[in-house]
Structure formats: C-alpha cells, structure tokens
Design an enzyme around this catalytic site. Structure first.
Site, short mmCIF file in Angstrom:
data_model
loop_
_atom_site.label_atom_id
_atom_site.label_comp_id
_atom_site.label_asym_id
_atom_site.label_seq_id
_atom_site.Cartn_x
_atom_site.Cartn_y
_atom_site.Cartn_z
N TRP A 335 0.82 -1.20 0.00
CA TRP A 335 0.00 0.00 0.00
C TRP A 335 0.86 1.26 0.00
CZ3 TRP A 335 -0.27 3.94 3.66
CH2 TRP A 335 -1.35 4.83 3.55
N HIS A 336 2.04 1.14 0.64
CA HIS A 336 2.91 2.31 0.76
C HIS A 336 3.55 2.72 -0.56
CE1 HIS A 336 2.60 1.50 5.06
NE2 HIS A 336 3.01 2.73 5.25
N GLY A 337 3.66 1.82 -1.48
CA GLY A 337 4.28 2.23 -2.74
C GLY A 337 4.39 1.11 -3.74
N PHE A 484 1.81 8.46 -0.87
CA PHE A 484 0.98 7.27 -0.80
C PHE A 484 -0.47 7.62 -1.12
CE2 PHE A 484 4.79 5.77 0.52
CZ PHE A 484 5.17 6.09 1.79
#
Lengths: 484, 276
Positions: A335-337, A484
C-alpha cells in the site's frame, strides 16, 4: 513591493508546490474560511457546504484536476451504498459491495500500480511511459476510506447518510490527502450533531497544531536535508554517517507523518470535529506487535478489520493465523508504494510479527525492567533498520548502508561529526526526546500550554514559524506520506 | 461561535506578521547552518587546505594574463603546491559538477578523446549546488592539481526548487569569476531537469550567457530515480552539447569515432575518494 502576479499564482494549482498545512497561503485561507464557517453557525447545511467547498479547493491545490476523479469516486460509491442498503438479498448485496470495491480499487491500481505490474512482468523498460501518469495525492487514503464505508454499509454497521454528509466525510480536508483513515462509523455521527467548539477543543487543537508544526516543519524538514545526502549515495558512508542517517530517517518519517496528523487532528478540532488518534508513541513499543498498535493506527486497524479478519484472523488455527498475518503485512507494505522495496519492508514486518507470535506462545515473559529495556532496544533497532529499505533508492543501496552500520566507530570521528553538524545532532536529540518522553512530562507540558494566554500562544507560533524559515531548505519537502 | 471567529483573527494576525516581514524584510534573522555538506567532505577540503601551504615565491610562475592584484595573490597564495601554469600543447579538460556527471562523464570522455582532447579528471560532488562550488576551495584545488586548460561544468540539478535567486546569482558569479580569474576557458552544461524549475535556469543562463547550454529544453529518458538522465540519455545529451560547443567555436568536438579508449582519466567522488 508586492508582486501581484506571483501572489495570484499562489492561489492556482502548482504541481511542484502542493498546499501544505504549514504554508502561509494555507494559514491565510484557513483563517478566513474559519470566520466564514463561524458566521453560518446557525445554519448547519450552509456550514457543511462551506466546509465541502473549502475541502475541494484544498484538494484542487494539491492535485489539480484530479478533484474530478474524487468527485466521480464519491458519487459512484454513494450510489452503490444506496443499492447495497436497499437490496434485501444478501448475495446481491455482497455482489454490489464487491463491484463497488473493485470500482474504487481500479483507480488506485491504474494510477499507482499499473506501471509496477507491467515492469515486473517485463513489458517494456518504461512500462506504458507512465511518467505522464501523475499519482493523485491521497488516493490511497480516500480509496481505503470509501472501502471501509461500503463494507460497513454492507454489514449494516451504519445507515446510508445524506449525500451532503457523505461528501463531507470523504472530502474533509484535514484527513483527505494524508490520513488518518477515518471510519464512517466514527465520523458520520458527528455530522448529525450540532457543531460545538469548546475551549478544551480549541486548546487541544492549538496544542496539536503547534506540536505538529515543530515535528514536521522544523525537525523533519531539517533532518531530511542530511538524510537525503547519505541515502542518495550511501557508498562510502562511514559508520558514524550511516548511523546518523539511519536514525535520522527513523525520526524524520515519524515526525513528518505524526506531525502532519497532529496538525490535521488539531485543525479538525478547531472546526468541532474529532479525528482518531493515529500515533501513540510508537517508538516506545516493547514489541513489534505493540509497535503496530501504536504506528499509523488508522491503517493497521483498517488492515486488521478489512484484510486480516475477513481472511480468517485467528479463527482458522494458529498456522493459518500466521499466514494471514504475513499476507496482511505484505498488503500493508505494498500500500505504501509500487515498488518491491515496500513489499520487502512489509515482509520484514510480517516475519517479525510472526516471530513474536511464536515467541509469545512458547516463552512466558516476565515484566521486569531489564527485560523491558532489552525488549525496547531490540524492537527499536529492528524498526529503525527496516526503515532502511523503505527509504533507500534500491535494495543494493539498503545493503550498503546496512553494512556501513557495522563499521568501527571511533570517538574522535563521532566528536568531529557532532561538532560539524551540531544543529542536526541537536534536533535529532530533541526529536527523539519528544517521542520517547514520559507521558507524565508530556501531560505537564500540555497543561502549561493550555493555561497560557493567547498572546503567549501567538508569540510561540510566530517564533516557530520564524525558526522554520531560517532552517528550511529551498526545496519543498512535502509530507512523506503524500506519495501514498 | 465567537471562539472560531477569534481563532480566524488569530491566524490572520500570524499571517499578517509574516507578510509584513516579507514586504519590509527586517534584518532580524537567525543564522543557522543547515547540514548541506557531510563532515567528511569538509574534512577532506580542510586537509587539502592544511597540507598545501606553499606560497608562490616568484612572480615568474604567475602567467602574465592573470592580473596580480591583492585578491588574486591571495587566491594563488592560498594553499596549493602546484603553481598554476598552462600546458598549451595538450588540451586538458577538467569536468566538474554534481551527480549528473555519474552518467555524463563517459560520453564526455569518449567525445573529447575522439577529437584529441584529454579528460584529465571528473569531479563528481554528489548533492552539491552552486553554493558548495562557490563557497569552498574545491574548484581551485582541482584546477591547481590537474592544471586543465578548459573546464566543463555540469551543475544545478539539486537546485530545481531553489528560489533564493539573489544568493544563487552570487554563487554562479563566484564560480564564473573563479574560472575567469585563472584565465580558464569554460563551458557550463545547464541542469537537465526532469520537471519545471523555479527559476535557477534563468539565473545560470543570465550569468553564463553564451557559455551556457540549456539542457532543460531536452526531453531525456530518466534513470530509476526519475530524475537523473539515464546512461543512454546522457550519450544523446552530450551529443547535443558537443554540437553547440563546436558550432560556437569553443572547442572542436565534431568527430565521432568507433574507437574504444582506455580510461586513464581520474574520477573523484566527493564523499570519499573512490577507485573507478
């Protein structure tokens, strides 16, 4: 003299300079918005519309025309929520919920992950030339928010609100672009009540804004200047440089993100709304499990409620529980990248959580001070080390920096470093003291701040803004979690 | 809701204080140093300065073309044990700048060697800006060490968001005068920005004039970081620069050969010296 052209351009969208909470233009706009908001106190509908329009403008200043994407997402999700709530057949309701979630996720997949998947599959060196696809700011946050809303409607935890309330829930500017991920069941009930801004809320709001400002605009932005130099080229970094850069990034990401969240919560309080706590002194954690209960609480609870528990949680046996835990953390990392390094970071945390679960099952731990100290050192060390791949440009750079940590450090080099970079070391000390401070001392400071007059609060804010101007780099340092 | 109105007034007051300050620019400010150099870089420069304290003893070694005024004397006297002399028989090029040199130096070397020039050294100072090159003796030191008779500069990528134009102009002019005082011809390869800058290109263009290449106008493929031109793009980039340099008669870089050369130039990475 005033340059009116550049002054007017401050109000238009500029991709290289999104509007941030600690910018002068935001201060000016928010101050006057607040006055307008207060004037329509007796008419809650008008008040909500003013807030929505200001939120839209705030998002426009951050993402330009992607405001339209936000509007489309909101309208479609609202339509689906009505369908879901009015459907009597549960399978059909589940189908509509799944369809709505796929719709919301499709934008996130396209803007954030398409190029990653194409590159990973070896489809062309540059994928689809996705340099031209700009990631709408905050898409990860509001997508997760709308998914939580849809699932809560499906589970009948909440009823479908009015379109106005739903619009306000998603677009509410304090949390829109970088969290916290606010649940509908926590926020929507506040919209039904008459807005009350008590003295305590004002005090708390100012306190959080000031605290967040110190963390983000002073500590995080200054530390970033040094951290960026070492992480840009870690080859040849000495042991001292590596340690200070690694510790620096651990502090930077915490101060940046929690500082922003503090400002967001503080600003929301000034408008009469309460957002959830997102950080609870995570670097004081005594285990990795505790860390994830204190770090980015809104995300970790979302992952727990919408990934881990639906997969089965701890209801399908111990081994599967560990597997679900690992899968949840991989998704959390991803989800962060859109990069393998975030996946590895998620795997790292997932494995640590699994290890802790196994250890807790087989080893009974006594609450002695020595054990607590050792637990803290271990937890803090692994968390700080895992930030290395999170920040580094590549896995090889991470390894180089990691190996540099084990170089022999002599006191003379350390002394010279501290002397040469006194302000950096000083702010590192201040930052870590703030994060690791005893709760009692924090409460005392808070009580002092609450007691002081508005003049003192004004002077403090002016001094802090001046300090920020003096030490800021010429580069805009956006919030880390903006990406994000 | 009077409370909210007072909060709005409070924030307006804070904003007005800073707006007034921005307009009237009072002198009050704190001079705080930001850590733009790693301490190792500073130590290196410091060591270089300490070791080489020889003062030029006779004016014979100072070329006539350099005006011997007190400032110039001070610059030459400042520390180096390599008295400045120009070797006219070989065209020796020194290439200095920021991390753009990492991918640029090889195509530069190839093109120079195709045209019988010699790239004596590349000084890659990661994270550097015009400020570092202006405020330290790094440029002077490497000029004295390698005795080039031409300097290529590629600097500015880290200043994409710079807005302090007065200071940046001063830095750029300092770099320019450091080269001109040594009677060294030079060419400035402008930064190849991946996005629109806030004005540093104009500053550099105004300072270096005809000796400035506007790389920001090129559309170049980027490396994984999305910022630096890739290795392949750097080849194309310097082809364009070389065309311009040749057209203006600054150097003759018209030949392109298929020869592969041994790399006998030095590369200095300013973090820690590194073997290439």
């Amino acid at each position: 003299m005033i340059d009116f052209n550049s002054l007017l351009s401050e109000f238009a969208y500029r991709s290289e300079a999104p509007m941030l909470f600690h910018h002068g233009i935001f201060l000016f706009l928010f101050a006057n918005f607040l006055i307008l908001y207060a004037i329509f106190y007796t008419n809650s509908k008008v008040q909500k519309w003013i807030l929505i329009l200001f939120s839209f403008y705030f998002y426009y200043k951050s993402s330009g025309n992607y405001l339209l994407l936000l509007l489309v997402t909101v309208c479609v999700d609202y339509f689906f929520s009505i369908l879901i709530s009015k459907t009597t057949k549960s399978k059909l309701a589940t189908f509509f919920t799944a369809l709505a979630i796929v719709f919301s996720l499709s934008f996130l997949m396209y803007f954030k992950y398409l190029d990653f998947f194409l590159r990973s599959l070896g489809l062309g060196e540059q994928g689809l030339q996705t340099a031209s696809i700009v990631l709408p700011i905050g898409i990860s946050f509001y997508t997760f928010q709308s998914i939580s809303y849809l699932v809560d409607i499906h589970r009948k935890v909440i009823k479908v609100p009015s379109l106005l309330d739903y619009l306000l829930y998603i677009s509410f500017f304090p949390h829109l672009v970088a969290g916290p991920i606010v649940r509908a069941k926590d926020f929507l009930p506040q919209l039904k009540k008459k807005i009350q801004v008590t003295r305590e809320m004002v005090n708390e709001g100012f306190y959080l804004i000031t605290k967040g400002f110190i963390k983000k605009a002073i500590i995080a932005d200054f530390i970033a200047q040094y951290v960026d130099i070492i992480y840009a080229s870690p080859t040849g970094a000495s042991g001292v440089e590596a340690i200070f850069a690694v510790l620096g990034y651990a502090l930077q990401i915490f101060c940046d993100f929690s500082g922003y969240t503090d400002m967001a919560i503080g600003i929301a309080l000034l408008m009469g709304y309460r957002l959830c706590l997102n950080f609870d002194s995570p670097y004081k954690s005594l285990s990795i499990t505790q860390f994830w209960r204190k770090w980015h609480i809104s995300l970790s609870s979302w992952l727990r409620d919408f990934i881990y528990i639906p997969l089965g949680g701890n209801k399908k046996g111990f081994v599967l529980q560990l597997v679900f835990l690992l899968v949840t953390m991989i998704i959390g990392g991803f989800w962060h990248g859109a990069d393998w390094k975030f996946v590895w970071w998620g795997i790292g945390h997932g494995l640590l959580l699994v290890f802790h679960k196994l250890l807790s099952r087989w080893v009974t731990i006594s609450g002695s001070k020595i054990w607590d100290s050792l637990s803290w050192i271990l937890t803090f060390s692994v968390v700080v080390i895992l930030w290395i791949p999170f920040r580094a440009v590549s896995l090889s750079d991470s390894l180089i920096l990691f190996m540099a940590l084990f170089q022999v450090i002599d006191l003379e080099t350390l002394f010279i470093f501290c002397q040469q970079n006194f302000l950096y070391v000083f702010l590192l000390g201040i930052g870590f003291s703030m994060t690791l401070l005893n709760n009692e001392i924090k409460e005392r400071f808070k009580a002092w701040y609450y007691k002081e007059s508005i003049i003192i609060k004004l002077v403090l804010l002016v001094v802090l803004i001046q300090v920020m101007y003096e030490i800021q780099s010429s580069e805009v340092q956006p919030f880390i979690y903006f990406q994000f | 809701m009077k409370r909210l109105i007072w909060i709005g007034v409070f924030f307006n007051l804070v904003f007005l204080i800073f707006l007034t300050k921005a307009i009237w620019q009072p002198q009050l400010s704190l001079e705080l140093k930001s850590p733009e150099l790693t301490f190792l870089q500073e130590l290196e420069m410091g060591q270089a300065v300490e070791k080489k304290k020889v003062v030029l003893e006779s004016s014979d070694t100072i070329p006539d073309s350099i005006a011997v005024d007190s400032l110039q004397k001070e610059l030459i006297n400042q520390t180096y044990d390599f008295p400045y002399t120009v070797n006219d028989s070989i065209k020796r090029i020194l290439f200095v700048g920021d991390s753009q040199l990492e991918n640029l130096r090889k195509p530069v070397r190839k093109r120079l060697m195709d045209n019988d020039y010699q790239l004596v050294a590349s000084v890659v100072w990661y994270g550097s800006t015009t400020k570092q090159w202006a405020n330290t003796d790094t440029l002077a030191y490497f000029i004295s060490k390698y005795k080039p008779d031409f300097v290529l500069v590629a600097l500015g990528l880290n200043e994409v968001h710079a807005r302090d134009f007065e200071k940046r102009t001063k830095y750029a002019q300092t770099i320019k005068s450091n080269l001109e005082q040594r009677n060294l011809p030079y060419y400035y390869i402008g930064p190849a920005f991946w996005m629109k800058d806030k004005g540093i290109t104009s500053v550099l263009q105004e300072t270096f004039g005809e000796l400035f290449y506007p790389s920001h106008l090129l559309t170049l493929e980027r490396s994984n970081d999305g910022k630096h031109p890739s290795k392949d793009a750097a080849v194309v980039w310097f082809e364009k620069v070389a065309e311009q340099i040749t057209t203006k008669g600054i150097l003759n870089l018209g030949s392109v050969k298929d020869t592969i050369y041994r790399d006998n130039s030095e590369t200095i990475f300013l973090k820690v010296p590194k073997n290439d």
